[in-house]
Design a protein around this motif. Structure first.
Motif, short mmCIF file in Angstrom:
data_model
loop_
_atom_site.label_atom_id
_atom_site.label_comp_id
_atom_site.label_asym_id
_atom_site.label_seq_id
_atom_site.Cartn_x
_atom_site.Cartn_y
_atom_site.Cartn_z
N ALA A 27 0.82 -1.20 -0.09
CA ALA A 27 0.00 0.09 0.01
C ALA A 27 0.89 1.21 0.00
O ALA A 27 0.54 2.22 -0.62
CB ALA A 27 -0.91 -0.18 1.19
N ASP A 31 1.59 4.23 -3.19
CA ASP A 31 1.01 5.47 -2.88
C ASP A 31 -0.46 5.50 -2.56
O ASP A 31 -1.13 6.66 -2.92
CB ASP A 31 1.34 6.51 -3.91
CG ASP A 31 2.83 7.11 -3.69
OD1 ASP A 31 3.11 7.22 -2.54
OD2 ASP A 31 3.26 7.80 -4.76
N GLU A 32 -0.81 4.52 -1.98
CA GLU A 32 -2.45 4.33 -1.65
C GLU A 32 -2.79 5.09 -0.42
O GLU A 32 -4.01 5.11 -0.02
CB GLU A 32 -2.88 2.86 -1.42
CG GLU A 32 -2.90 2.02 -3.30
CD GLU A 32 -3.10 0.47 -2.76
OE1 GLU A 32 -3.40 0.17 -1.48
OE2 GLU A 32 -2.93 -0.17 -3.63
N ARG A 33 -1.86 5.50 0.37
CA ARG A 33 -2.06 6.02 1.69
C ARG A 33 -2.22 7.53 1.48
O ARG A 33 -2.51 8.04 2.64
CB ARG A 33 -0.98 5.43 2.70
CG ARG A 33 -0.95 3.82 2.89
CD ARG A 33 -0.14 3.56 4.04
NE ARG A 33 0.11 4.27 5.16
CZ ARG A 33 -0.69 4.27 6.23
NH1 ARG A 33 -1.61 3.61 6.11
NH2 ARG A 33 -0.32 4.96 6.86
#
Length: 97
Positions: A27, A31-33
């Motif tokens: 994650a 760069d999903e956070r």
């Protein structure tokens, strides 16, 4: 015999660890956070991130962007970049602390 580390602030992580839908490192790598990202440096093959539930001040981790679980499957480029990012992290921590 070593003494076990007691870090009560980690209980939130321990209680939720089995409920995560994705790998926390994947994650972060993807760069999903967003604004919650703990990444402090990013390379072409690896990245450095803060530990959300550290045992001590300055606890950082270096991980590959690729999801792997064993050192012996690192490419030469991944291994080299992990080493570079680790030494840069140590230098930064020495300056800060």
């Amino acid at each position: 015999m070593t003494r076990p580390l007691w870090a009560p602030w980690r209980l939130a992580y321990i209680g939720e660890a089995g409920n995560q839908e994705t790998c926390v490192f994947c994650a972060e790598a993807a760069d999903e956070r967003g604004e919650d990202s703990l990444i402090v440096a990013r390379g072409e093959h690896a990245f450095v991130l803060l530990n959300k539930f550290p045992y001590s001040s300055g606890h950082v981790m270096v991980a590959t962007l690729r999801h792997i679980g064993e050192l012996d499957v690192l490419t030469t480029d991944e291994a080299a970049e992990i080493h570079v990012l680790t030494t840069r992290s140590l230098e930064a921590l020495r300056r800060v602390y």
